[in-house]
Motif scaffolding. Sequence first.
Motif, short mmCIF file in Angstrom:
data_model
loop_
_atom_site.label_atom_id
_atom_site.label_comp_id
_atom_site.label_asym_id
_atom_site.label_seq_id
_atom_site.Cartn_x
_atom_site.Cartn_y
_atom_site.Cartn_z
N THR A 26 19.00 -4.45 -10.02
CA THR A 26 18.58 -3.34 -9.76
C THR A 26 17.05 -3.47 -9.80
OG1 THR A 26 20.44 -2.21 -11.16
CG2 THR A 26 18.54 -1.05 -11.02
N GLN A 27 16.35 -4.10 -10.77
CA GLN A 27 14.81 -4.16 -10.51
C GLN A 27 14.44 -4.59 -9.32
OE1 GLN A 27 12.83 -3.28 -12.77
NE2 GLN A 27 14.21 -2.50 -14.25
N VAL A 28 15.10 -5.64 -8.81
CA VAL A 28 14.44 -6.20 -7.37
C VAL A 28 15.00 -5.23 -6.21
CG1 VAL A 28 15.15 -7.81 -5.66
CG2 VAL A 28 15.29 -8.50 -8.27
N SER A 29 16.12 -4.40 -6.24
CA SER A 29 16.27 -3.68 -5.22
C SER A 29 15.48 -2.36 -5.07
CB SER A 29 17.85 -3.15 -5.12
OG SER A 29 17.90 -2.24 -6.38
N LEU A 30 14.91 -2.05 -6.23
CA LEU A 30 13.83 -0.79 -5.90
C LEU A 30 12.46 -1.30 -5.53
CD1 LEU A 30 14.22 0.73 -9.59
CD2 LEU A 30 15.36 1.41 -7.56
N ALA A 31 12.02 -0.47 -4.41
CA ALA A 31 10.75 -0.58 -3.88
C ALA A 31 9.77 0.18 -4.67
CB ALA A 31 10.71 0.13 -2.42
N ALA A 32 8.51 -0.01 -4.37
CA ALA A 32 7.41 0.71 -5.05
C ALA A 32 7.04 1.86 -4.66
CB ALA A 32 6.23 -0.22 -4.91
N VAL A 33 6.72 2.84 -5.48
CA VAL A 33 6.48 4.37 -5.21
C VAL A 33 5.05 4.24 -4.45
CG1 VAL A 33 5.18 4.87 -7.32
CG2 VAL A 33 6.28 6.74 -5.94
N VAL A 34 4.88 4.96 -3.49
CA VAL A 34 3.57 5.17 -2.59
C VAL A 34 3.44 6.83 -2.33
CG1 VAL A 34 4.00 3.09 -1.28
CG2 VAL A 34 5.04 4.95 -0.32
N MET A 35 2.27 6.91 -2.51
CA MET A 35 1.69 8.27 -2.01
C MET A 35 1.71 8.33 -0.35
SD MET A 35 -1.67 10.31 -3.54
CE MET A 35 -2.50 11.63 -3.09
N ILE A 36 2.06 9.63 -0.20
CA ILE A 36 2.21 9.80 1.36
C ILE A 36 1.28 11.01 1.77
CG2 ILE A 36 4.13 8.58 1.84
CD1 ILE A 36 5.74 11.48 1.67
N GLY A 37 0.87 11.14 3.00
CA GLY A 37 0.45 12.24 3.48
C GLY A 37 0.83 12.56 5.18
N ASN A 38 0.47 13.74 5.50
CA ASN A 38 0.64 14.23 6.79
C ASN A 38 -0.07 13.19 7.62
OD1 ASN A 38 -0.20 15.98 9.17
ND2 ASN A 38 1.62 16.75 8.69
N PRO A 39 0.62 12.56 8.66
CA PRO A 39 -0.30 11.75 9.63
C PRO A 39 -1.52 12.22 10.33
CG PRO A 39 2.11 11.50 9.94
CD PRO A 39 1.89 12.74 9.17
N ALA A 40 -1.65 13.61 10.48
CA ALA A 40 -2.59 14.10 11.31
C ALA A 40 -3.88 14.26 10.27
CB ALA A 40 -2.09 15.84 11.62
N THR A 41 -3.64 14.34 8.90
CA THR A 41 -4.89 14.31 8.10
C THR A 41 -4.92 13.06 7.09
OG1 THR A 41 -3.51 15.71 6.78
CG2 THR A 41 -5.17 16.93 8.50
N ALA A 42 -4.41 12.04 7.46
CA ALA A 42 -4.09 11.16 6.60
C ALA A 42 -5.70 10.32 6.38
CB ALA A 42 -3.29 9.92 7.08
N ASP A 43 -5.83 10.01 5.19
CA ASP A 43 -7.04 8.92 4.79
C ASP A 43 -6.37 8.16 3.79
OD1 ASP A 43 -9.36 10.54 5.84
OD2 ASP A 43 -8.68 12.27 4.52
N GLN A 44 -7.25 7.06 3.90
CA GLN A 44 -6.85 5.98 2.69
C GLN A 44 -7.60 6.37 1.57
OE1 GLN A 44 -4.34 3.10 2.99
NE2 GLN A 44 -4.09 4.48 4.60
N LEU A 45 -6.81 6.21 0.32
CA LEU A 45 -7.02 6.77 -0.95
C LEU A 45 -7.36 5.69 -2.06
CD1 LEU A 45 -5.23 10.10 -1.23
CD2 LEU A 45 -7.49 9.86 -0.27
N THR A 46 -8.67 5.87 -2.77
CA THR A 46 -8.41 4.83 -3.87
C THR A 46 -7.56 5.49 -5.07
OG1 THR A 46 -10.33 6.09 -4.93
CG2 THR A 46 -10.75 4.30 -3.53
N LYS A 47 -7.33 4.81 -6.19
CA LYS A 47 -6.61 5.19 -7.35
C LYS A 47 -7.39 6.64 -7.96
CE LYS A 47 -4.62 4.41 -11.65
NZ LYS A 47 -4.30 3.23 -12.87
#
Length: 139
Positions: free
Chosen positions: A17-38
């Motif tokens: 179960t631990q291995v099969s879970l991926a990590a959570v990610v913050m997503i955005g609309n591709p038209a206004t996407a920026d890379q963000l810091t924590k």
Amino acid sequence: MKMLKRTLLAISLASFTQVSLAAVVMIGNPATADQLTKKQAQSIYLAKSKKLPSGASVVINELSPGDPIRSEFHEKVTGKSDAQLKSYWSRLVFTGKAAAPAEHGSATALKAAVASTPGAVGYIDEADVDGSVAVLFKP
């Protein structure tokens, strides 16, 4: 012997179960996407920043309280539990400092909302990311 087999089976299933879970990610609309810091991601989700680095107004999207992805995201990014978030946002809404984020009952609904709204942000399991959204931050 049966107890040993059950214990080994339980350990194996827990590991899988631990291995099969991926990590959570913050997503955005591709038209206004920026890379963000924590720090930027945290500022957005705590309504301290109302714009993305590109200048686009932010539209915050959340999963429903109790969702494990929501809990994981906030544990890693804002450091707040569901109860703390409820109190925090209640105070912001009551004082007129911010409008409550839109809540969605599923990652699919949240992803669709982010994909269709410029400036929208949200978070999902990394395994659910596709071309309709952009990854802004990975805690």
